[in-house]
Design an enzyme around this catalytic site. Sequence first.
Site, PDB file in Angstrom:
ATOM      1  N   CYS A 115       0.813  -1.227   0.000  1.00  0.00           N
ATOM      2  CA  CYS A 115       0.000   0.000   0.000  1.00  0.00           C
ATOM      3  C   CYS A 115       0.844   1.274   0.000  1.00  0.00           C
ATOM      4  CB  CYS A 115      -0.954   0.000   1.184  1.00  0.00           C
ATOM      5  SG  CYS A 115      -2.153  -1.344   1.103  1.00  0.00           S
ATOM      6  N   HIS A 252      -3.154   7.584   1.722  1.00  0.00           N
ATOM      7  CA  HIS A 252      -3.527   6.274   1.194  1.00  0.00           C
ATOM      8  C   HIS A 252      -4.936   5.980   1.672  1.00  0.00           C
ATOM      9  CE1 HIS A 252      -3.886   2.108   0.434  1.00  0.00           C
ATOM     10  NE2 HIS A 252      -3.642   1.714   1.671  1.00  0.00           N
ATOM     11  N   ASN A 282      -9.917   0.065  -0.652  1.00  0.00           N
ATOM     12  CA  ASN A 282      -8.459   0.139  -0.612  1.00  0.00           C
ATOM     13  C   ASN A 282      -7.896  -0.442  -1.904  1.00  0.00           C
ATOM     14  OD1 ASN A 282      -5.731  -0.131  -0.120  1.00  0.00           O
ATOM     15  ND2 ASN A 282      -5.977  -0.966   1.946  1.00  0.00           N
TER      16      ASN A 282
HETATM   17  N1  ACO Z   1     -18.657  -7.972   8.441  1.00  0.00           N
HETATM   18  C1  ACO Z   1     -19.186  -8.202   9.648  1.00  0.00           C
HETATM   19  N2  ACO Z   1     -18.456  -8.557  10.718  1.00  0.00           N
HETATM   20  C2  ACO Z   1     -17.121  -8.696  10.545  1.00  0.00           C
HETATM   21  C3  ACO Z   1     -16.512  -8.477   9.305  1.00  0.00           C
HETATM   22  C4  ACO Z   1     -17.329  -8.099   8.225  1.00  0.00           C
HETATM   23  N3  ACO Z   1     -16.848  -7.856   7.003  1.00  0.00           N
HETATM   24  N4  ACO Z   1     -15.194  -8.680   9.438  1.00  0.00           N
HETATM   25  C5  ACO Z   1     -14.973  -9.010  10.718  1.00  0.00           C
HETATM   26  N5  ACO Z   1     -16.139  -9.025  11.388  1.00  0.00           N
HETATM   27  C6  ACO Z   1     -16.376  -9.334  12.775  1.00  0.00           C
HETATM   28  C7  ACO Z   1     -15.273 -10.140  13.399  1.00  0.00           C
HETATM   29  O1  ACO Z   1     -15.408 -11.517  13.096  1.00  0.00           O
HETATM   30  C8  ACO Z   1     -15.463  -9.846  14.864  1.00  0.00           C
HETATM   31  O2  ACO Z   1     -16.494 -10.642  15.337  1.00  0.00           O
HETATM   32  P1  ACO Z   1     -16.411 -11.285  16.833  1.00  0.00           P
HETATM   33  O3  ACO Z   1     -16.340 -10.103  17.749  1.00  0.00           O
HETATM   34  O4  ACO Z   1     -17.680 -12.052  16.927  1.00  0.00           O
HETATM   35  O5  ACO Z   1     -15.161 -12.098  16.829  1.00  0.00           O
HETATM   36  C9  ACO Z   1     -15.955  -8.405  14.872  1.00  0.00           C
HETATM   37  O6  ACO Z   1     -16.401  -8.132  13.533  1.00  0.00           O
HETATM   38  C10 ACO Z   1     -14.868  -7.414  15.238  1.00  0.00           C
HETATM   39  O7  ACO Z   1     -13.707  -7.743  14.494  1.00  0.00           O
HETATM   40  P2  ACO Z   1     -12.396  -6.871  14.574  1.00  0.00           P
HETATM   41  O8  ACO Z   1     -11.371  -7.447  13.655  1.00  0.00           O
HETATM   42  O9  ACO Z   1     -12.029  -6.649  15.987  1.00  0.00           O
HETATM   43  O10 ACO Z   1     -12.970  -5.514  13.996  1.00  0.00           O
HETATM   44  P3  ACO Z   1     -12.291  -4.107  13.952  1.00  0.00           P
HETATM   45  O11 ACO Z   1     -13.116  -3.139  14.655  1.00  0.00           O
HETATM   46  O12 ACO Z   1     -10.844  -4.176  14.312  1.00  0.00           O
HETATM   47  O13 ACO Z   1     -12.414  -3.772  12.419  1.00  0.00           O
HETATM   48  C11 ACO Z   1     -10.980  -3.746  10.493  1.00  0.00           C
HETATM   49  C12 ACO Z   1     -11.779  -4.612  11.463  1.00  0.00           C
HETATM   50  C13 ACO Z   1     -11.950  -2.858   9.734  1.00  0.00           C
HETATM   51  C14 ACO Z   1     -10.238  -4.648   9.537  1.00  0.00           C
HETATM   52  C15 ACO Z   1      -9.988  -2.884  11.313  1.00  0.00           C
HETATM   53  O14 ACO Z   1      -9.233  -3.679  12.169  1.00  0.00           O
HETATM   54  C16 ACO Z   1      -9.100  -2.099  10.432  1.00  0.00           C
HETATM   55  O15 ACO Z   1      -9.506  -1.142   9.822  1.00  0.00           O
HETATM   56  N6  ACO Z   1      -7.794  -2.454  10.348  1.00  0.00           N
HETATM   57  C17 ACO Z   1      -6.909  -1.875   9.464  1.00  0.00           C
HETATM   58  C18 ACO Z   1      -6.851  -2.763   8.301  1.00  0.00           C
HETATM   59  C19 ACO Z   1      -6.567  -2.064   7.010  1.00  0.00           C
HETATM   60  O16 ACO Z   1      -6.967  -0.970   6.732  1.00  0.00           O
HETATM   61  N7  ACO Z   1      -5.857  -2.792   6.182  1.00  0.00           N
HETATM   62  C20 ACO Z   1      -5.596  -2.350   4.875  1.00  0.00           C
HETATM   63  C21 ACO Z   1      -4.242  -2.722   4.495  1.00  0.00           C
HETATM   64  S1  ACO Z   1      -3.060  -1.880   5.414  1.00  0.00           S
HETATM   65  C22 ACO Z   1      -3.246  -0.325   4.986  1.00  0.00           C
HETATM   66  O17 ACO Z   1      -3.561  -0.063   3.855  1.00  0.00           O
HETATM   67  C23 ACO Z   1      -3.070   0.685   6.028  1.00  0.00           C
END
Ligand code: ACO
Length: 325
Positions: A115, A252, A282
């Site tokens: 990224c 980004h 993304n």
């Molecule tokens: N739909 C519904 N529920 C979901 C989904 C989905 N698509 N994906 C995960 N969940 C659930 C999980 O299973 C979990 O359920 P549980 O509590 O029963 O176990 C719950 O949602 C919470 O999951 P978390 O992973 O804790 O959710 P979080 O609030 O951290 O959000 C996310 C997840 C959006 C991926 C977040 O961690 C994030 O934004 N991380 C950064 C990732 C990113 O941007 N990566 C891109 C590449 S790196 C970059 O470009 C910077």
Amino acid sequence: MTTTRSVVLGYGAYLPERIVTNAELTKTVDTSDEWIVQRTGIRQRHIAADGEYTSHLGIKAAQAAIANAGIDAQSIDLIVLATSTPDNTFPATAVQIQEALGIHHGAAFDVQAVCSGFIFALATADNFLKSGAFKRALVIGAETFSRILDWNDRTTCVLFGDGAGAVVLDAQQQPGSSADRGVLTTHLRSDGRHKDKLFVDGGPSTTQTAGHLRMEGREVFKHAVGMITDVIVDAFNATGTTADDIDWLVPHQANKRIIDASAKKLHIAPEKVVLTVDEHGNTSAASIPLALAVAAADGRIKKGDLVMLEAMGGGFTWGSALLRW
Ligand code: ACO
């Protein structure tokens, strides 16, 4: 004493025709529009058609950037493509684009920093132009992340999309101050201790398959804001500028929450932040030039504006670039 700066002559972008909304994804994975929008700000993504490759997206963005710059493609002597989803293991996808543009001189190669790829590619081109080795560069970010997603994994497949963006950089003599037009400073970082937090579980040397993207989302989130703000502060310090001097932050486009938190930490006003993540998710290395193209085309980014670019991604890698449009 004058100094050589890489001045943006033109920009271009391309998104594949097919749009997949959050609602459409709910038919195949257990998710909801509400969950995706609230956690990421993403409403839809564009997906490349069968037979439409990273090079095809990159060619369209490059052609748009060349037309916008109003230059002859033959004046380009360097092409740097940021991608983690090349058409083939080799040759570099940049060479496919070079050939499609009818350019048979100079150099074309790919840069891979996930990224952060566009920042790494921009810094590479900028240093080549500053050294005098090349005169005019095409810097492209192009990706088909749809091809490396596990479409059964709701924790990743809702986040990414396909697209491409490009800028033309021209080596020009400038007075040598932070009032110059062009790239003023770039800052690149990586730390392989985090390599298992965001990676693809395949490759030519390991599995002989392309593999699928795997991510510990919370871990990425935890590190993102600190890393992004560190390199932006580096750019401020290197140029004697502050958050108040910035006209636009073009981050980004990974996740609205990461972008909002970074801008807040740096005291950059929300109205100065260019946000396009809702439109295309993304798109990895393509997201910064896609956002730049939107904000330049709609008249927000104007000649003379001070623009901060930043990215963070797999590796981890992260970086910033400060430029005057
Ligand atoms: N739909 C519904 N529920 C979901 C989904 C989905 N698509 N994906 C995960 N969940 C659930 C999980 O299973 C979990 O359920 P549980 O509590 O029963 O176990 C719950 O949602 C919470 O999951 P978390 O992973 O804790 O959710 P979080 O609030 O951290 O959000 C996310 C997840 C959006 C991926 C977040 O961690 C994030 O934004 N991380 C950064 C990732 C990113 O941007 N990566 C891109 C590449 S790196 C970059 O470009 C910077």
